[in-house]
Design a protein around this motif. Structure first.
Motif, PDB file in Angstrom:
ATOM      1  N   ALA A  82      -6.648 -23.675   1.432  1.00 40.48           N
ATOM      2  CA  ALA A  82      -6.680 -22.517   2.317  1.00 40.48           C
ATOM      3  C   ALA A  82      -6.251 -21.242   1.600  1.00 40.48           C
ATOM      4  CB  ALA A  82      -5.776 -22.772   3.511  1.00 40.48           C
ATOM      5  N   ALA A  83      -7.064 -20.214   1.749  1.00 39.70           N
ATOM      6  CA  ALA A  83      -6.706 -18.889   1.250  1.00 39.70           C
ATOM      7  C   ALA A  83      -6.195 -18.086   2.432  1.00 39.70           C
ATOM      8  CB  ALA A  83      -7.910 -18.219   0.617  1.00 39.70           C
ATOM      9  N   THR A  84      -5.269 -17.200   2.178  1.00 36.25           N
ATOM     10  CA  THR A  84      -4.701 -16.380   3.228  1.00 36.25           C
ATOM     11  C   THR A  84      -4.974 -14.921   2.919  1.00 36.25           C
ATOM     12  OG1 THR A  84      -2.958 -18.023   3.518  1.00 36.25           O
ATOM     13  CG2 THR A  84      -2.600 -15.883   4.506  1.00 36.25           C
ATOM     14  N   THR A  85      -5.493 -14.203   3.895  1.00 33.78           N
ATOM     15  CA  THR A  85      -5.811 -12.795   3.724  1.00 33.78           C
ATOM     16  C   THR A  85      -4.715 -11.943   4.344  1.00 33.78           C
ATOM     17  OG1 THR A  85      -8.159 -13.302   3.796  1.00 33.78           O
ATOM     18  CG2 THR A  85      -7.547 -11.013   4.141  1.00 33.78           C
ATOM     19  N   TYR A  86      -4.318 -10.901   3.612  1.00 31.76           N
ATOM     20  CA  TYR A  86      -3.288  -9.967   4.061  1.00 31.76           C
ATOM     21  C   TYR A  86      -3.853  -8.556   4.078  1.00 31.76           C
ATOM     22  CZ  TYR A  86       0.075 -13.701   3.287  1.00 31.76           C
ATOM     23  OH  TYR A  86       0.755 -14.883   3.342  1.00 31.76           O
ATOM     24  N   ARG A  87      -3.216  -7.713   4.865  1.00 28.88           N
ATOM     25  CA  ARG A  87      -3.551  -6.287   4.933  1.00 28.88           C
ATOM     26  C   ARG A  87      -2.404  -5.533   4.282  1.00 28.88           C
ATOM     27  NH1 ARG A  87      -2.912  -2.090   9.036  1.00 28.88           N
ATOM     28  NH2 ARG A  87      -4.742  -0.734   8.946  1.00 28.88           N
ATOM     29  N   LEU A  88      -2.717  -4.748   3.257  1.00 29.31           N
ATOM     30  CA  LEU A  88      -1.723  -3.975   2.517  1.00 29.31           C
ATOM     31  C   LEU A  88      -1.842  -2.513   2.931  1.00 29.31           C
ATOM     32  CD1 LEU A  88       0.406  -4.154   0.191  1.00 29.31           C
ATOM     33  CD2 LEU A  88      -1.454  -3.532  -1.351  1.00 29.31           C
ATOM     34  N   THR A  89      -0.724  -1.919   3.370  1.00 27.76           N
ATOM     35  CA  THR A  89      -0.696  -0.506   3.740  1.00 27.76           C
ATOM     36  C   THR A  89       0.450   0.176   3.000  1.00 27.76           C
ATOM     37  OG1 THR A  89       0.701  -0.965   5.660  1.00 27.76           O
ATOM     38  CG2 THR A  89      -1.665  -0.854   6.058  1.00 27.76           C
ATOM     39  N   ALA A  90       0.312   1.499   2.814  1.00 32.08           N
ATOM     40  CA  ALA A  90       1.342   2.272   2.117  1.00 32.08           C
ATOM     41  C   ALA A  90       1.971   3.280   3.066  1.00 32.08           C
ATOM     42  CB  ALA A  90       0.744   3.006   0.914  1.00 32.08           C
ATOM     43  N   ASN A  91       3.300   3.297   3.124  1.00 28.21           N
ATOM     44  CA  ASN A  91       4.057   4.275   3.905  1.00 28.21           C
ATOM     45  C   ASN A  91       3.591   4.391   5.349  1.00 28.21           C
ATOM     46  OD1 ASN A  91       5.625   4.953   1.653  1.00 28.21           O
ATOM     47  ND2 ASN A  91       4.063   6.368   0.945  1.00 28.21           N
ATOM     48  N   GLY A  92       3.168   3.299   5.945  1.00 30.90           N
ATOM     49  CA  GLY A  92       2.728   3.319   7.329  1.00 30.90           C
ATOM     50  C   GLY A  92       1.427   4.060   7.549  1.00 30.90           C
ATOM     51  N   ASP A  93       0.722   4.382   6.482  1.00 30.31           N
ATOM     52  CA  ASP A  93      -0.523   5.135   6.541  1.00 30.31           C
ATOM     53  C   ASP A  93      -1.608   4.299   7.210  1.00 30.31           C
ATOM     54  OD1 ASP A  93      -2.399   7.086   6.131  1.00 30.31           O
ATOM     55  OD2 ASP A  93      -2.539   6.818   3.969  1.00 30.31           O
ATOM     56  N   ARG A 126      -6.106   0.467  -5.207  1.00 36.33           N
ATOM     57  CA  ARG A 126      -5.639   1.429  -6.192  1.00 36.33           C
ATOM     58  C   ARG A 126      -5.214   2.744  -5.545  1.00 36.33           C
ATOM     59  NH1 ARG A 126      -5.079   4.397 -10.092  1.00 36.33           N
ATOM     60  NH2 ARG A 126      -5.981   4.900 -12.042  1.00 36.33           N
ATOM     61  N   ARG A 127      -5.864   3.128  -4.443  1.00 32.99           N
ATOM     62  CA  ARG A 127      -5.493   4.389  -3.786  1.00 32.99           C
ATOM     63  C   ARG A 127      -4.133   4.296  -3.093  1.00 32.99           C
ATOM     64  NH1 ARG A 127      -8.251   4.126   1.838  1.00 32.99           N
ATOM     65  NH2 ARG A 127      -8.854   1.957   1.763  1.00 32.99           N
ATOM     66  N   LEU A 128      -3.672   3.078  -2.822  1.00 27.65           N
ATOM     67  CA  LEU A 128      -2.347   2.905  -2.227  1.00 27.65           C
ATOM     68  C   LEU A 128      -1.245   2.920  -3.287  1.00 27.65           C
ATOM     69  CD1 LEU A 128      -3.088   0.036   0.314  1.00 27.65           C
ATOM     70  CD2 LEU A 128      -3.141   2.491   0.716  1.00 27.65           C
ATOM     71  N   MET A 129      -1.546   2.285  -4.425  1.00 28.61           N
ATOM     72  CA  MET A 129      -0.588   2.219  -5.536  1.00 28.61           C
ATOM     73  C   MET A 129      -1.378   2.011  -6.823  1.00 28.61           C
ATOM     74  SD  MET A 129       2.499  -0.456  -6.173  1.00 28.61           S
ATOM     75  CE  MET A 129       3.105  -0.671  -7.823  1.00 28.61           C
ATOM     76  N   PRO A 130      -1.544   3.056  -7.619  1.00 27.55           N
ATOM     77  CA  PRO A 130      -2.294   2.907  -8.869  1.00 27.55           C
ATOM     78  C   PRO A 130      -1.716   1.782  -9.739  1.00 27.55           C
ATOM     79  CG  PRO A 130      -1.884   5.211  -8.412  1.00 27.55           C
ATOM     80  CD  PRO A 130      -1.089   4.422  -7.395  1.00 27.55           C
ATOM     81  N   GLY A 131      -2.598   0.930 -10.229  1.00 26.45           N
ATOM     82  CA  GLY A 131      -2.200  -0.200 -11.071  1.00 26.45           C
ATOM     83  C   GLY A 131      -2.152  -1.519 -10.335  1.00 26.45           C
ATOM     84  N   ILE A 132      -2.050  -1.489  -9.017  1.00 25.46           N
ATOM     85  CA  ILE A 132      -1.939  -2.745  -8.265  1.00 25.46           C
ATOM     86  C   ILE A 132      -3.232  -3.556  -8.323  1.00 25.46           C
ATOM     87  CG2 ILE A 132      -2.606  -1.883  -5.979  1.00 25.46           C
ATOM     88  CD1 ILE A 132      -0.235  -3.655  -4.911  1.00 25.46           C
ATOM     89  N   GLU A 133      -4.338  -2.884  -8.619  1.00 20.20           N
ATOM     90  CA  GLU A 133      -5.618  -3.604  -8.705  1.00 20.20           C
ATOM     91  C   GLU A 133      -5.655  -4.572  -9.884  1.00 20.20           C
ATOM     92  OE1 GLU A 133      -6.153  -0.051 -11.344  1.00 20.20           O
ATOM     93  OE2 GLU A 133      -5.188  -0.392  -9.412  1.00 20.20           O
TER      94      GLU A 133
END
Length: 128
Positions: free
Chosen positions: A34-45, A71-78
């Motif tokens: 099983a893979a689990t999908t998450y939603r990543l957000t920055a600063n409540g945006d 990348r637009r949420l945190m450069p380098g995280i990609e």
């Protein structure tokens, strides 16, 4: 004759270990499949991107797929490729499985909040 006796003993030992384990063996198959999908957000945006935890590589370490638009949420995280879960429930994303690019603690409720680096504050919530 010794070969047959050794084979019978091996089968009995293997079967006994599964009997004493008390599980039906399904937990391991579900965990790796099983893979689990998450939603990543920055600063409540309102902006968000998808992060998918994949198959287990070793104890506490899993593959990780991060959408390129993260990348637009945190450069380098990609660049991250691994999800490492610690004994305390915290999670770290890394490129090499060892050195964290971002670290998350368990949030109030369901999900995680980043604590390193200090900015941007990222929230990671189960999207299923």
């Amino acid at each position: 004759m010794k070969l047959v006796a050794g084979l019978v003993a091996s089968v009995a030992l293997f079967g006994g270990a599964h009997f004493l384990d008390g599980s039906d063996g399904q937990g391991m198959a579900v965990e790796t499949a099983a893979a689990t999908t998450y939603r990543l957000t920055a600063n409540g945006d309102e902006a968000a991107c998808a992060v998918q935890r994949g198959a287990s590589v070793s104890d506490g370490l899993s593959r990780l797929d991060v959408a390129p638009d993260c990348r637009r949420l945190m450069p380098g995280i990609e660049r991250v490729k691994f999800w490492r879960e610690q004994a305390d429930g915290s999670v770290a994303f890394s490129e090499n499985g060892v050195d964290p690019i971002v670290a998350f603690g368990v949030a109030d409720g369901d999900g995680y909040e980043s604590y390193a680096p200090a900015a941007p504050l990222l929230a990671l919530n189960n999207d299923e």
